[in-house]
Design a protein around this motif. Structure first.
Motif, PDB file in Angstrom:
ATOM      1  N   MET A 177       5.694  43.349  74.487  1.00 37.97           N
ATOM      2  CA  MET A 177       5.358  44.689  73.999  1.00 37.97           C
ATOM      3  C   MET A 177       5.441  44.751  72.488  1.00 37.97           C
ATOM      4  N   SER A 178       4.642  45.638  71.908  1.00 40.80           N
ATOM      5  CA  SER A 178       4.723  45.857  70.474  1.00 40.80           C
ATOM      6  C   SER A 178       4.461  47.325  70.184  1.00 40.80           C
TER       7      SER A 178
ATOM      8  N   VAL B 298      12.277  52.408  67.199  1.00 38.73           N
ATOM      9  CA  VAL B 298      11.737  51.262  67.938  1.00 38.73           C
ATOM     10  C   VAL B 298      12.644  50.970  69.131  1.00 38.73           C
TER      11      VAL B 298
ATOM     12  N   ILE C  97      11.614  50.957  73.044  1.00 43.19           N
ATOM     13  CA  ILE C  97      11.786  49.773  73.907  1.00 43.19           C
ATOM     14  C   ILE C  97      12.692  50.135  75.092  1.00 43.19           C
TER      15      ILE C  97
ATOM     16  N   GLY D   2      13.337  39.298  68.249  1.00 42.21           N
ATOM     17  CA  GLY D   2      13.670  38.462  67.114  1.00 42.21           C
ATOM     18  C   GLY D   2      14.953  38.971  66.492  1.00 42.21           C
TER      19      GLY D   2
ATOM     20  N   ASN E 125      15.797  44.018  58.492  1.00 44.62           N
ATOM     21  CA  ASN E 125      16.814  44.931  59.015  1.00 44.62           C
ATOM     22  C   ASN E 125      17.883  44.269  59.875  1.00 44.62           C
TER      23      ASN E 125
HETATM   24  N1  LIG Z   1       7.370  47.781  65.825  1.00 40.43           N
HETATM   25  C1  LIG Z   1       7.987  46.918  66.647  1.00 40.43           C
HETATM   26  N2  LIG Z   1       7.440  46.623  67.852  1.00 40.43           N
HETATM   27  C2  LIG Z   1       8.052  45.768  68.705  1.00 40.43           C
HETATM   28  N3  LIG Z   1       9.198  45.130  68.424  1.00 40.43           N
HETATM   29  C3  LIG Z   1       9.782  45.384  67.239  1.00 40.43           C
HETATM   30  C4  LIG Z   1       9.213  46.283  66.293  1.00 40.43           C
HETATM   31  N4  LIG Z   1      10.036  46.330  65.226  1.00 40.43           N
HETATM   32  C5  LIG Z   1      11.055  45.482  65.487  1.00 40.43           C
HETATM   33  N5  LIG Z   1      10.912  44.914  66.702  1.00 40.43           N
HETATM   34  C6  LIG Z   1      11.779  43.900  67.345  1.00 40.43           C
HETATM   35  O1  LIG Z   1      13.058  43.917  66.738  1.00 40.43           O
HETATM   36  C7  LIG Z   1      13.329  42.684  66.101  1.00 40.43           C
HETATM   37  C8  LIG Z   1      14.224  42.889  64.910  1.00 40.43           C
HETATM   38  O2  LIG Z   1      13.637  43.759  63.977  1.00 40.43           O
HETATM   39  P1  LIG Z   1      14.471  44.488  62.827  1.00 40.43           P
HETATM   40  O3  LIG Z   1      15.677  45.063  63.455  1.00 40.43           O
HETATM   41  O4  LIG Z   1      13.531  45.520  62.275  1.00 40.43           O
HETATM   42  O5  LIG Z   1      14.796  43.433  61.808  1.00 40.43           O
HETATM   43  C9  LIG Z   1      11.966  42.090  65.833  1.00 40.43           C
HETATM   44  O6  LIG Z   1      12.018  40.678  65.690  1.00 40.43           O
HETATM   45  C10 LIG Z   1      11.214  42.509  67.105  1.00 40.43           C
HETATM   46  O7  LIG Z   1      11.572  41.675  68.192  1.00 40.43           O
END
Ligand SMILES: Nc1ncnc2c1ncn2[C@@H]1O[C@H](COP(=O)(O)O)[C@@H](O)[C@H]1O
Ligand SMILES: Cc1cc2nc3c(=O)[nH]c(=O)nc-3n(C[C@H](O)[C@H](O)[C@H](O)COP(=O)(O)OP(=O)(O)OC[C@H]3O[C@@H](n4cnc5c(N)ncnc54)[C@H](O)[C@@H]3O)c2cc1C
Lengths: 249, 309
Positions: free
Chosen positions: A61-62, A97, A101, A116, A124
């Motif tokens: 999903m995204s 986000v 999810i 990730g 972040n």
């Molecule tokens: N817009 C998004 N859509 C889907 N997954 C997201 C999104 N933003 C962040 N993630 C997931 O959260 C992880 C960590 O993101 P962050 O916490 O923003 O550094 C990413 O590697 C993705 O797996």
């Protein structure tokens, strides 16, 4: 066992970042975008679990504008079975986000959710941990190894002092570090096949999640430039400079 | 309202990272309190009570907190933190694991890796591997931050005389269990706080050759770091990686040996005061940030440097 992977569309990690001249943000016009490297690793891990006969389905999903479908297709080409796009006008903040999810987790009921560890744009490193709190699950962050045993995930984590292994009751959240695996390249036949795999589109509003702003971006500046220094001709000159000019030894 | 700082420790000593977070907190306000959550960590609470500027220490001592499992510590912090204006933790792997979980429990955002305090709600943080610096304003009632330790001086470890309150409410989620730990042991200074760091990259060729780096480091009283390529190739363990996704260092002197200078590596060391690069490729990007560049074969230059110190 169903595995859900959340992936983010970010600028390609080889691209040079430029700040807009009005300092409002980073300039992303006409910039090559890609799957966040950590998300690529997350997809690879899920696909390997399927190949090992542990996972039965990999859902990717995204969240974001229509363009994120491109990254969902990339993940499908890497071996995920179907995709879900949650459509939003802009990229929401980490907590939003995580809430979106969490809603998909409620509907899909996966046993393992892989994200990730960090998105290389926001840097972040938050979403997985937030999702774990919202869903009341255990979290294996910065994972360099994941093993599924009985009803648990054994996750080896890259921590400051070395490595730590924890056992998480399933369902659980894992966030991938760089050494979890080395992602494959998508083959041309798989890229073609990915075009036919199902991709569901839902709006954030449809999921009933209110996206609240927690942070206001006031300004984005380029970092202080570091003045390039000099080349020294020999080890002797280097020692002399460090002792007498820089006075650091 | 007071500011809560989450202590980083190993159940026996308070880690210096905490002192850097205290300094960041002191730029926001002057009513500073520390939470020590751990197992048999009474001595850490005592050390925390002596930190200059701290008025109160909360001690939560239980097996459930012994390994800092976020599933157990986060609800504790969220419950206690409700009464504070800010909650800060150093942006170490422990802080990064814990704080977003706390933020979600409190339904607030989190500012990661803060490098400057501009006001009670306004902070600077690097984004895009440090290729841009964002100024952000937190809109939440309770503001959560992880702070980059290299950006703030350490607060004085002595001078305070805070009172200690023991927290008895226990949060044991049962969601996760600690299994094992492989902690690298070294007599060298800690990478993130060492005044001198010598790092090796892929140019080292293999793990045995890292002995060259270690000998140089020992001569300088330095910590040893590495590029991701060196870690990935198995030359050295992961806890030595410097960079965007490894450790952030800002020593007085950083010596990069056989490292090309990819942006992800620079993100972790370009705030060092003096940078030396030793690389046989005069076009290597590392030379663009190095104060002193030596174009040479490292297998000759490093032993020569060691012998001349
Ligand atoms: N817009 C998004 N859509 C889907 N997954 C997201 C999104 N933003 C962040 N993630 C997931 O959260 C992880 C960590 O993101 P962050 O916490 O923003 O550094 C990413 O590697 C993705 O797996
Ligand atoms: C998402 C992401 C995150 C990343 N995070 C990090 C990170 O945190 N830290 C990090 O370091 N990298 C990180 N990387 C990897 C980074 O992009 C580079 O691949 C890596 O830093 C290269 O390491 P290196 O300089 O040792 O290797 P190379 O780029 O291969 O450079 C080796 C250098 O050694 C020199 N050399 C070889 N032999 C000799 C000799 N005999 N004498 C002198 N010089 C010699 C060569 O000229 C060359 O410049 C990340 C990448 C991605 C995509």
């Amino acid at each position: 066992m169903k595995v859900l992977v959340a992936v983010k569309r970010v600028l390609d990690h080889n691209v040079k970042v430029r700040v807009k001249s009005d300092h409002s943000d980073v300039d992303l016009t006409n910039i090559k975008m890609a799957l966040n490297p950590f998300c690529e690793i997350a997809v690879e891990e899920a696909v390997r679990l399927k190949e090992a006969g542990i996972a039965t389905e990999v859902v990717v999903m995204s969240i974001g504008p229509k363009a994120v479908q491109e990254q969902i297709r990339t993940a499908l080409a890497l071996g995920a079975d179907r995709g879900i796009q949650i459509e939003t006008d802009t990229m929401p903040e980490s907590l939003s986000v995580a809430k979106l999810i969490a809603k998909v987790v409620e509907d899909e009921r996966p046993s393992l959710i892989i994200l990730g560890k960090q998105a290389i744009d926001s840097d972040n490193n938050q979403t997985g941990q937030m999702l774990a709190a919202l869903t009341g699950m255990g979290q294996g962050t910065f994972a360099s190894d994941v093993e599924i045993q009985d009803n648990e995930a054994l996750v080896t984590r890259e921590v400051d002092g070395g490595l730590q292994t924890v056992a998480l009751r399933l369902p659980a959240i894992v966030t991938s570090d760089l050494r979890l695996n080395e992602p494959r390249y998508a083959s041309l036949p798989n890229i073609m096949k990915a075009k036919k795999k199902p991709l569901d589109v839902k709006s954030a509003a449809e999921l009933g999640i209110e996206l609240r702003a927690h942070t206001e971006l006031l300004k984005v500046e380029p970092p202080a430039e570091r003045q390039g220094g000099i080349k020294v001709a020999s080890v002797e000159e280097l020692v002399d400079k460090l002792k007498n000019e820089a006075k650091v030894i | 309202m007071a500011i809560l700082i989450i202590a980083e420790h190993d159940n026996s000593t308070l880690k210096p990272a905490t002192l850097h977070a205290v300094s960041a907190a002191a730029l926001i306000g002057d009513d500073l309190e520390i939470l020590v959550a751990g197992e048999s960590c009474q001595s850490v609470a005592e050390q925390a009570s002596k930190v200059a500027g701290i008025s109160k220490v909360y001690l939560a001592d239980d097996t459930a907190y012994g390994h800092q499992l976020a599933e157990n510590v986060a609800p504790l912090v969220a419950e206690l933190g409700k009464n504070f204006s800010h909650i800060l933790a150093p942006s170490t792997t422990t802080g990064k694991n814990l704080m977003p979980r706390v933020a979600a429990l409190l339904d607030v955002g989190l500012q990661s890796d803060v490098i400057a305090v501009e006001g009670a709600d306004t902070f600077k943080r690097p984004i895009y591997a440090g290729n841009a610096i964002a100024t952000v304003r937190s809109l939440d009632e309770i503001k959560l931050l992880t702070v980059r330790t290299t950006a703030f001086d350490a607060a004085a470890a002595e001078g305070g005389s805070a009172s200690t309150e023991t927290l008895t409410e226990l949060y044991d989620s049962g969601l996760s269990r600690f299994i094992s730990e492989e902690v690298a042991k070294s007599d060298r200074p800690e990478l993130t706080s060492a005044p001198v760091v010598v790092s090796g990259g892929r140019g080292m060729g293999n793990g045995e050759n890292f002995a060259l780096i270690e000998r140089l480091a020992d001569k300088l009283g330095a910590a040893v770091g590495a590029s991701r390529a060196a870690v990935d190739a198995g030359f050295v363990p992961n806890d030595m990686q410097v960079g965007q996704t490894g450790k952030i260092v800002a020593p007085d002197l950083y010596i990069a040996v056989g490292i090309s200078g990819a942006i992800q590596h620079l993100a972790g060391m370009k705030d060092s005061k003096v940078i030396v690069a030793i690389n046989k490729d005069e076009e290597a990007p590392i030379f663009q940030v190095a104060d002193y560049g030596l174009v040479a074969d490292l297998f000759e230059a490093v032993p020569a440097l060691e012998s001349k110190l």
